[in-house]
Write a protein that holds these residues in place. Structure first.
Motif, mmCIF file in Angstrom:
data_model
loop_
_atom_site.group_PDB
_atom_site.id
_atom_site.type_symbol
_atom_site.label_atom_id
_atom_site.label_comp_id
_atom_site.label_asym_id
_atom_site.label_seq_id
_atom_site.Cartn_x
_atom_site.Cartn_y
_atom_site.Cartn_z
ATOM 1 N N PRO A 162 -2.550 -5.622 -11.625
ATOM 2 C CA PRO A 162 -3.051 -4.423 -11.072
ATOM 3 C C PRO A 162 -3.855 -3.637 -11.975
ATOM 4 C CG PRO A 162 -0.878 -4.807 -10.371
ATOM 5 C CD PRO A 162 -1.202 -5.646 -11.448
ATOM 6 N N ASN A 163 -5.002 -3.013 -11.293
ATOM 7 C CA ASN A 163 -5.861 -2.047 -12.220
ATOM 8 C C ASN A 163 -6.465 -2.993 -12.951
ATOM 9 O OD1 ASN A 163 -4.668 0.046 -10.939
ATOM 10 N ND2 ASN A 163 -3.391 0.809 -12.687
ATOM 11 N N HIS A 164 -6.701 -4.212 -12.913
ATOM 12 C CA HIS A 164 -7.692 -5.087 -13.602
ATOM 13 C C HIS A 164 -8.657 -5.576 -12.591
ATOM 14 C CE1 HIS A 164 -9.601 -7.783 -16.337
ATOM 15 N NE2 HIS A 164 -9.027 -9.029 -15.906
ATOM 16 N N GLU A 165 -9.765 -5.882 -12.987
ATOM 17 C CA GLU A 165 -10.922 -6.237 -11.884
ATOM 18 C C GLU A 165 -10.406 -7.186 -11.031
ATOM 19 O OE1 GLU A 165 -15.609 -6.905 -11.687
ATOM 20 O OE2 GLU A 165 -14.460 -6.815 -13.639
ATOM 21 N N GLY A 166 -10.535 -6.897 -9.813
ATOM 22 C CA GLY A 166 -9.920 -8.038 -8.729
ATOM 23 C C GLY A 166 -8.533 -8.199 -8.415
ATOM 24 N N TYR A 167 -7.773 -7.398 -8.894
ATOM 25 C CA TYR A 167 -6.454 -7.419 -8.318
ATOM 26 C C TYR A 167 -6.105 -6.022 -7.692
ATOM 27 C CZ TYR A 167 -5.169 -11.624 -10.920
ATOM 28 O OH TYR A 167 -5.057 -12.794 -11.453
ATOM 29 N N GLY A 168 -6.723 -5.187 -7.489
ATOM 30 C CA GLY A 168 -6.539 -3.872 -6.601
ATOM 31 C C GLY A 168 -5.951 -3.027 -7.628
ATOM 32 N N SER A 169 -6.012 -1.746 -6.948
ATOM 33 C CA SER A 169 -5.465 -0.661 -8.145
ATOM 34 C C SER A 169 -4.330 -0.109 -7.357
ATOM 35 C CB SER A 169 -6.508 0.452 -7.842
ATOM 36 O OG SER A 169 -6.874 0.869 -6.742
ATOM 37 N N ILE A 170 -3.700 0.613 -8.434
ATOM 38 C CA ILE A 170 -2.492 1.317 -8.029
ATOM 39 C C ILE A 170 -2.590 2.766 -8.658
ATOM 40 C CG2 ILE A 170 0.007 1.667 -8.792
ATOM 41 C CD1 ILE A 170 0.422 -1.250 -9.016
ATOM 42 N N PRO A 171 -2.578 3.767 -7.754
ATOM 43 C CA PRO A 171 -2.969 5.282 -8.043
ATOM 44 C C PRO A 171 -1.702 5.544 -9.104
ATOM 45 C CG PRO A 171 -2.966 4.839 -5.711
ATOM 46 C CD PRO A 171 -2.629 3.756 -6.313
ATOM 47 N N GLU A 172 -1.893 6.686 -9.809
ATOM 48 C CA GLU A 172 -0.802 7.277 -10.520
ATOM 49 C C GLU A 172 0.384 7.827 -9.278
ATOM 50 O OE1 GLU A 172 -0.172 10.729 -13.784
ATOM 51 O OE2 GLU A 172 -1.949 10.894 -12.428
ATOM 52 N N PHE A 173 1.696 7.441 -9.604
ATOM 53 C CA PHE A 173 2.743 7.569 -8.960
ATOM 54 C C PHE A 173 2.836 8.869 -8.229
ATOM 55 C CE2 PHE A 173 5.378 3.602 -10.477
ATOM 56 C CZ PHE A 173 4.142 2.840 -10.308
ATOM 57 N N ASN A 174 2.770 9.841 -9.004
ATOM 58 C CA ASN A 174 2.856 11.392 -8.541
ATOM 59 C C ASN A 174 4.561 11.415 -7.903
ATOM 60 O OD1 ASN A 174 0.410 12.710 -9.391
ATOM 61 N ND2 ASN A 174 -0.487 11.490 -7.828
ATOM 62 N N GLY A 175 5.412 10.950 -8.511
ATOM 63 C CA GLY A 175 6.914 11.240 -8.024
ATOM 64 C C GLY A 175 7.039 9.881 -7.088
ATOM 65 N N ASN A 176 6.266 9.427 -6.509
ATOM 66 C CA ASN A 176 6.569 8.241 -5.458
ATOM 67 C C ASN A 176 6.564 6.913 -6.404
ATOM 68 O OD1 ASN A 176 6.793 6.558 -3.427
ATOM 69 N ND2 ASN A 176 4.888 6.976 -2.480
ATOM 70 N N TYR A 177 7.590 6.428 -6.594
ATOM 71 C CA TYR A 177 7.842 5.155 -7.408
ATOM 72 C C TYR A 177 7.839 4.161 -6.416
ATOM 73 C CZ TYR A 177 8.950 7.670 -11.623
ATOM 74 O OH TYR A 177 8.783 8.433 -12.772
ATOM 75 N N ASN A 178 7.628 4.005 -5.221
ATOM 76 C CA ASN A 178 7.275 2.969 -4.439
ATOM 77 C C ASN A 178 5.639 2.629 -4.228
ATOM 78 O OD1 ASN A 178 9.952 2.561 -3.086
ATOM 79 N ND2 ASN A 178 9.430 4.107 -1.649
#
Length: 295
Positions: free
Chosen positions: A127-143
């Protein structure tokens, strides 16, 4: 470039416990999702053999930049094939801070007297590498981002295989995401040195190192974590059509005013702002994509 095989750093045995150790002093970024995988083709395909979701380097939610857990022990699958030229891969997506990807790889040997020819497991993803989609900063939500790992396709790894990388799953931001992975009993908690203030973010490069050890040999080596496989690029999977009347298209990214950061569209609503790293500014590369590049 092609990864060159060198002297193995450890010799492991299928079905036996192995221990992965991390050097202290690195920026732990509040934890996040860690994958541990095995490959036989220099990382082109890799099957996950252990995961620590949500709180890697910690025993629970944390705003700390100093790790509590620096050691993980798990059993290598009993049907993992033998090879004198295998690779162990560690992948980490951080919970707090700039959207990055950390990874390390080490050459190992694997013994297995059972004659297994292949192993089928969940594909390692980046994740967060081109082609694999992105994960936003968790901001306290660890799901955050768990569905991407849960929906990863299975992959077959085998000595000598040169199969193409597996298909990349789409990222889903379902609010119902939930997965708990209990820290292994062998985890070691260390007394943290002076940490950083939770409200601040460390700009230091991570200095985690992986030491792979396991029976029957006790050989060790350090493998320095590599920071984000792309050059500060924040990308998402292809935008998805949002419901009629939505303000934006799901998955799209846009720079904010002043170009100090960006927002991601989550099901028709622009998210909170994500800041670009120190010395970088947001650049809109297409109507739905951005890059945090050097000013």
């Amino acid at each position: 470039s092609e990864i060159q095989w060198t002297k193995p750093v450890a010799s492991w045995t299928a079905g036996q416990p192995v221990t992965i150790k991390f050097q202290s002093g690195g920026a732990a970024h509040g934890g996040g999702h860690c994958q541990f995988a095995i490959s036989y083709d220099n990382g082109k395909t890799a099957a996950v053999v252990h995961e620590v979701m949500k709180h890697c380097f910690f025993n629970g939610p944390s705003n700390s930049n100093v790790a509590d857990v620096l050691e993980y022990t798990f059993d290598l699958p009993a049907d993992i094939p033998a090879s004198s030229n295998a690779q162990f891969i560690w992948i980490w997506n951080n919970a707090i801070g700039n959207r990055e990807l950390y990874t390390g790889i080490a050459d190992i040997t694997i013994a297995n007297s059972g004659g297994s020819k292949s192993y089928t497991g969940k594909s390692a993803i980046y994740p967060n590498h081109e082609g694999y989609g992105s994960i936003p900063e968790f901001n306290g939500n660890y799901n955050t981002g768990l569905s991407l790992f849960e929906n990863a396709p299975n992959v077959v790894v085998s000595p000598g295989d040169s199969a193409a990388p597996p298909p990349v799953p789409e990222y889903s931001s379902s609010a119902a995401e939930s997965k708990t992975v209990a820290p292994p009993a062998e985890s070691k908690t260390v007394a943290p040195p002076v940490g950083h203030t939770p409200t601040s973010q460390s700009s230091a490069e991570p200095t985690f190192e992986v030491t792979a050890t396991g029976p029957p040999a006790e050989s060790t080596v350090v493998v320095t974590a590599t920071k984000h496989l792309t050059d500060s690029v924040y990308t998402s999977s292809a935008p998805t059509a949002a419901p009629t009347g939505s303000a934006c298209t799901h998955g799209a990214l846009q720079c904010i005013s002043g170009n100090a950061g960006f927002q991601e569209c989550v099901w028709g609503v622009w998210s909170a702002t994500f800041s670009c790293g120190p010395g970088t500014v947001c650049q809109q590369t297409s109507p739905d994509a951005v890059v945090c590049g050097w000013a």
